[in-house]
Design a protein around this motif. Structure first.
Motif, PDB file in Angstrom:
ATOM      1  N   MET A   1       0.795  -1.026   0.151  1.00 10.19           N
ATOM      2  CA  MET A   1      -0.105   0.061  -0.081  1.00 10.19           C
ATOM      3  C   MET A   1       1.038   1.244  -0.087  1.00 10.19           C
ATOM      4  O   MET A   1       1.322   1.964   0.986  1.00 10.19           O
ATOM      5  N   ALA A   2       1.088   1.592  -1.216  1.00 16.19           N
ATOM      6  CA  ALA A   2       2.240   2.743  -1.245  1.00 16.19           C
ATOM      7  C   ALA A   2       1.244   4.174  -1.566  1.00 16.19           C
ATOM      8  O   ALA A   2       0.569   4.344  -2.175  1.00 16.19           O
ATOM      9  N   LEU A   3       1.478   5.010  -0.473  1.00 18.96           N
ATOM     10  CA  LEU A   3       0.642   6.411  -0.661  1.00 18.96           C
ATOM     11  C   LEU A   3       1.375   6.975  -1.624  1.00 18.96           C
ATOM     12  O   LEU A   3       2.678   7.449  -1.580  1.00 18.96           O
ATOM     13  N   LYS A   4       0.436   7.974  -2.360  1.00 18.55           N
ATOM     14  CA  LYS A   4       0.949   8.714  -3.444  1.00 18.55           C
ATOM     15  C   LYS A   4       0.564  10.293  -3.049  1.00 18.55           C
ATOM     16  O   LYS A   4       1.064  11.004  -4.056  1.00 18.55           O
ATOM     17  N   GLY A   5      -0.309  10.507  -2.327  1.00 20.85           N
ATOM     18  CA  GLY A   5      -0.562  12.050  -2.170  1.00 20.85           C
ATOM     19  C   GLY A   5      -1.491  12.662  -3.234  1.00 20.85           C
ATOM     20  O   GLY A   5      -1.623  13.726  -3.212  1.00 20.85           O
ATOM     21  N   VAL A   6      -2.132  11.709  -3.952  1.00 20.31           N
ATOM     22  CA  VAL A   6      -3.045  12.135  -5.067  1.00 20.31           C
ATOM     23  C   VAL A   6      -4.687  11.566  -4.979  1.00 20.31           C
ATOM     24  O   VAL A   6      -4.579  10.665  -3.784  1.00 20.31           O
ATOM     25  N   GLN A   7      -5.523  12.124  -5.403  1.00 14.14           N
ATOM     26  CA  GLN A   7      -6.774  11.643  -5.470  1.00 14.14           C
ATOM     27  C   GLN A   7      -6.952  10.298  -6.295  1.00 14.14           C
ATOM     28  O   GLN A   7      -6.305  10.269  -7.384  1.00 14.14           O
ATOM     29  N   GLN A  65     -24.110 -10.518  -6.227  1.00 14.38           N
ATOM     30  CA  GLN A  65     -22.883  -9.594  -6.701  1.00 14.38           C
ATOM     31  C   GLN A  65     -22.494  -8.623  -5.839  1.00 14.38           C
ATOM     32  O   GLN A  65     -21.572  -8.051  -5.476  1.00 14.38           O
ATOM     33  N   ARG A  66     -23.602  -8.040  -5.250  1.00 15.72           N
ATOM     34  CA  ARG A  66     -23.477  -6.819  -4.293  1.00 15.72           C
ATOM     35  C   ARG A  66     -22.591  -7.276  -3.007  1.00 15.72           C
ATOM     36  O   ARG A  66     -21.849  -6.704  -2.404  1.00 15.72           O
ATOM     37  N   ALA A  67     -23.357  -8.602  -2.537  1.00 20.39           N
ATOM     38  CA  ALA A  67     -22.842  -9.398  -1.362  1.00 20.39           C
ATOM     39  C   ALA A  67     -21.129  -9.449  -1.785  1.00 20.39           C
ATOM     40  O   ALA A  67     -20.221  -9.361  -0.722  1.00 20.39           O
ATOM     41  N   GLN A  68     -20.798 -10.150  -2.835  1.00 20.64           N
ATOM     42  CA  GLN A  68     -19.499 -10.372  -3.111  1.00 20.64           C
ATOM     43  C   GLN A  68     -18.569  -9.134  -3.200  1.00 20.64           C
ATOM     44  O   GLN A  68     -17.147  -9.424  -2.654  1.00 20.64           O
ATOM     45  N   PHE A  69     -19.062  -7.951  -3.266  1.00 19.52           N
ATOM     46  CA  PHE A  69     -18.420  -6.692  -3.496  1.00 19.52           C
ATOM     47  C   PHE A  69     -18.071  -6.545  -2.252  1.00 19.52           C
ATOM     48  O   PHE A  69     -16.884  -5.954  -1.827  1.00 19.52           O
ATOM     49  N   GLU A  75     -11.740  -8.260   2.110  1.00 22.88           N
ATOM     50  CA  GLU A  75     -10.489  -9.059   1.989  1.00 22.88           C
ATOM     51  C   GLU A  75      -9.425  -8.031   1.474  1.00 22.88           C
ATOM     52  O   GLU A  75      -8.327  -8.388   1.942  1.00 22.88           O
ATOM     53  N   GLU A  76      -9.614  -7.037   0.734  1.00 24.20           N
ATOM     54  CA  GLU A  76      -8.645  -6.077   0.347  1.00 24.20           C
ATOM     55  C   GLU A  76      -8.072  -5.352   1.569  1.00 24.20           C
ATOM     56  O   GLU A  76      -7.046  -5.044   1.465  1.00 24.20           O
ATOM     57  N   LEU A  77      -8.950  -4.812   2.582  1.00 15.79           N
ATOM     58  CA  LEU A  77      -8.704  -4.434   3.534  1.00 15.79           C
ATOM     59  C   LEU A  77      -7.863  -5.229   4.498  1.00 15.79           C
ATOM     60  O   LEU A  77      -6.793  -4.808   5.072  1.00 15.79           O
ATOM     61  N   LEU A  78      -7.961  -6.466   4.543  1.00 21.16           N
ATOM     62  CA  LEU A  78      -7.222  -7.460   5.538  1.00 21.16           C
ATOM     63  C   LEU A  78      -5.864  -7.680   4.621  1.00 21.16           C
ATOM     64  O   LEU A  78      -4.822  -7.807   5.240  1.00 21.16           O
ATOM     65  N   SER A  79      -5.896  -7.498   3.294  1.00 20.56           N
ATOM     66  CA  SER A  79      -4.404  -7.848   2.514  1.00 20.56           C
ATOM     67  C   SER A  79      -3.493  -6.643   2.946  1.00 20.56           C
ATOM     68  O   SER A  79      -2.327  -6.887   2.723  1.00 20.56           O
ATOM     69  N   CYS A  80      -4.099  -5.635   3.228  1.00 20.54           N
ATOM     70  CA  CYS A  80      -2.796  -4.605   3.372  1.00 20.54           C
ATOM     71  C   CYS A  80      -3.073  -4.152   4.864  1.00 20.54           C
ATOM     72  O   CYS A  80      -2.662  -2.905   5.278  1.00 20.54           O
ATOM     73  N   THR A 108     -15.849  -7.447   9.675  1.00 21.40           N
ATOM     74  CA  THR A 108     -17.074  -8.145  10.043  1.00 21.40           C
ATOM     75  C   THR A 108     -18.365  -7.779   9.815  1.00 21.40           C
ATOM     76  O   THR A 108     -19.151  -8.289   9.352  1.00 21.40           O
ATOM     77  N   GLN A 109     -18.323  -6.323   9.837  1.00 24.63           N
ATOM     78  CA  GLN A 109     -19.627  -5.593   9.597  1.00 24.63           C
ATOM     79  C   GLN A 109     -19.933  -5.767   8.132  1.00 24.63           C
ATOM     80  O   GLN A 109     -20.968  -5.990   7.707  1.00 24.63           O
ATOM     81  N   LEU A 110     -18.892  -5.535   7.364  1.00 24.68           N
ATOM     82  CA  LEU A 110     -18.925  -5.846   6.014  1.00 24.68           C
ATOM     83  C   LEU A 110     -19.773  -7.256   5.639  1.00 24.68           C
ATOM     84  O   LEU A 110     -20.440  -7.419   4.511  1.00 24.68           O
ATOM     85  N   LYS A 111     -19.089  -8.336   6.225  1.00 21.12           N
ATOM     86  CA  LYS A 111     -19.421  -9.764   5.958  1.00 21.12           C
ATOM     87  C   LYS A 111     -20.875  -9.783   6.407  1.00 21.12           C
ATOM     88  O   LYS A 111     -21.604 -10.410   5.742  1.00 21.12           O
TER      89      LYS A 111
END
Length: 115
Positions: A1-7, A65-69, A75-80, A108-111
């Motif tokens: 997770m490299a911060l770039k300082g941009v939007q 599909q919404r649930a998978q999203f 999972e992305e949050l946990l990966s970083c 947990t709330q997302l799940k």
């Protein structure tokens, strides 16, 4: 997770020519890198337009599909997690144990919402 300082607007990195700011570690007073560029009014308008378009596309997706999203976001949050927790601790002076708990609660709330 490299911060770039941009939007990131609609999956596109944007660096405006506007003013910038830096986060400061409240425990040490040390300025953290990178500096973040402020969004221009055009950047804000573009982000609002992209969000409205994304909402229209998202709301017609099947529930599965919404649930998978939502599961994928967790999972992305946990990966970083290590980098996210370290940076959050540096910006807030909250201890890592507290932040690990907050991350676990969020995932947990997302799940739960996904189910």
């Amino acid at each position: 997770m490299a911060l770039k300082g941009v939007q990131i607007i609609a999956s596109e990195f944007r660096a405006s020519d506007g003013n910038g700011f830096a986060a400061v570690n409240p425990a040490t007073g040390r300025t953290l890198e990178p500096r973040f560029l402020e969004a221009s009014p055009a950047d804000v308008a573009s982000a609002v337009d992209a969000a409205a378009e994304a909402f229209d596309r998202y709301r017609i997706l099947p529930l599965e599909q919404r649930a998978q999203f939502l599961d994928d976001i967790g999972e992305e949050l946990l990966s970083c997690a290590p980098e996210l927790i370290a940076r959050t601790s540096a910006e807030t002076a909250l201890d890592e144990t507290r932040l690990e708990g907050e991350l676990a609660r969020t995932v947990t709330q997302l799940k739960l919402f996904a189910r």
